[in-house]
Enzyme design. Structure first.
Site, short mmCIF file in Angstrom:
data_model
loop_
_atom_site.label_atom_id
_atom_site.label_comp_id
_atom_site.label_asym_id
_atom_site.label_seq_id
_atom_site.Cartn_x
_atom_site.Cartn_y
_atom_site.Cartn_z
N GLU A 108 -48.99 55.82 -54.52
CA GLU A 108 -48.26 56.01 -53.27
C GLU A 108 -47.72 54.69 -52.71
O GLU A 108 -48.25 53.62 -52.99
CB GLU A 108 -49.17 56.66 -52.22
N CYS A 128 -57.92 52.18 -57.92
CA CYS A 128 -58.46 50.84 -57.72
C CYS A 128 -59.87 50.78 -58.31
O CYS A 128 -60.64 51.73 -58.19
CB CYS A 128 -58.51 50.49 -56.23
N CYS A 132 -64.83 49.77 -53.12
CA CYS A 132 -65.27 49.63 -51.73
C CYS A 132 -65.60 51.01 -51.16
O CYS A 132 -64.77 51.92 -51.23
CB CYS A 132 -64.18 48.95 -50.90
N LEU A 237 -61.95 40.72 -46.07
CA LEU A 237 -63.29 40.15 -45.97
C LEU A 237 -64.30 41.19 -45.47
O LEU A 237 -65.33 41.43 -46.09
CB LEU A 237 -63.28 38.93 -45.05
N CYS A 358 -54.32 52.20 -43.75
CA CYS A 358 -55.15 51.33 -44.57
C CYS A 358 -56.42 52.04 -45.02
O CYS A 358 -57.15 52.60 -44.21
CB CYS A 358 -55.49 50.08 -43.77
#
Length: 365
Positions: A108, A128, A132, A237, A358
């Site tokens: 996307e 990915c 995470c 981070l 995000c």
């Protein structure tokens, strides 16, 4: 906390997409045109059509003879991507495109219009491998790397859409879509070179308007600095302490916070560019006052004035029990970071209701 997924740095081996004109550097384009028996000026015409006029279909390149159009279409302009679905929100100011590649891989991109700029958020990988736990993309796993041309097609499409719909111009590009850009290093760097090269060699977008994001692949950050591309570096981070970051950002088990920040300082010193620190604020997880204080101290000590913190209210993802910190907590976090002499703002979140914000990209549909 969901069960941890393994880190994946090397994308699964799959057949590469067909070679496209946008994959080629200037010398390679010249060689490809010569191999077709065409004069050198045809290569410049093709570059002007693709990067200048934003045309990828040779049948629309009307300054070329019909026979040449057919020839270069078959050899240099294969169809790479199909816009399988487009959805909008924010009164039409945010548009997400689901792309389907020739091998049926999906990913996307998101185009966001603001009063003072137009930004496209592009993907560098399908999926990915950084795992995470608060990110839908990371939880979906890595399918494959994107080719340079697949990355650039997202930029060309957004640029053409802005021009054709409203006479607008693409001003900013952020590598913050699906994937870890520095895990697809060579293709991302090649794409950045085409994006920032002046027409007809590239799209002619200022390097200062391009942001490359990373979860903290420290050696690759240093390597990117040595490229002297002068793009903005953004480091995801999300917490200043190793104990929590080992879980929130699993790559921290390979490169710890201080090592990542040292690499960021190297980048800032070589480029003179301010580094952006991305910090998704999660209720009762990483929003404590002491973490704000520690973040401010570490960043001020390592990067001084060459840093800015972008706080991101956590965006919801399917199956996650986490949510964003309350506004009073968010405001206090900002105050404490600023009190340590570090610039800090809260990001304007776009596209949440269409899973375009995000951490929400999952290429479903």
């Amino acid at each position: 906390m969901p069960d941890p997924l393994p880190l994946v740095f090397d994308a699964p081996r799959r057949a590469l997409p067909p070679r496209h004109f946008a994959d080629l550097a200037d010398t390679e384009r010249a060689a490809a045109v010569a191999d077709l028996g065409l004069p050198a000026f045809r290569g410049k015409q093709l570059a002007n059509q693709y990067f200048g006029r934003l045309i990828s279909d040779p049948s629309q390149m009307t300054d070329l003879p019909a026979g040449v159009r057919d020839q270069v279409g078959a050899a240099l302009f294969p169809e790479l991507l199909e816009a399988a679905r487009e959805i909008e929100c924010d009164r039409g100011e945010t548009r997400k495109v689901l792309w389907r590649a020739v091998d049926k891989t999906t990913f996307e991109s998101v185009l966001m219009r603001y009063p003072d700029r137009n930004t496209v958020c592009i993907s560098s990988q399908a999926g990915c491998g950084m795992a995470c736990p608060f990110c839908a993309t990371g939880q979906g796993g890595l399918k494959r790397n994107l080719s340079t041309a697949e990355i650039l097609e997202q930029v060309r499409f957004a640029s053409a859409e802005l021009r054709d719909r409203e006479g607008g111009r693409l001003s900013n590009i952020v590598f913050m879509g699906m994937g870890e850009p520095l895990a697809n290093y060579n293709r991302v760097v090649a794409a950045v070179r085409r994006i920032t090269a002046s027409s007809p060699h590239g799209f002619g977008i200022s390097a200062r308007s391009v942001t490359v994001s990373t979860v903290g692949l420290a050696p690759a950050i240093r390597k990117l600095a040595d490229e002297k591309l002068n793009v903005t570096l953004a480091v995801s981070l999300h917490t200043p302490d190793d104990e929590l970051r080992d879980t929130l950002v699993p790559v921290n088990n390979r490169w710890k916070v201080d090592e990542v920040l040292d690499a960021a300082r190297y980048y800032a010193d070589l480029t003179g560019r301010r580094v952006s620190i991305e910090y998704a604020l999660i209720r009762d997880v990483n929003d404590q006052p002491w973490r704000a204080d520690l973040l401010g101290r570490k960043l001020h000590a390592t990067l001084g004035p060459l840093v800015h913190v972008n706080l991101i209210p956590l965006n919801p993802t399917p199956g996650s029990e986490w949510d964003a910190s309350p506004k009073p907590v968010e405001r206090e976090f900002v105050r404490r970071v600023r009190a340590k002499g570090v610039s800090c703002t809260v990001r304007d979140t776009r596209g949440r209701e269409i899973a375009a914000a995000c951490g929400q990209l999952a290429a479903q549909g």
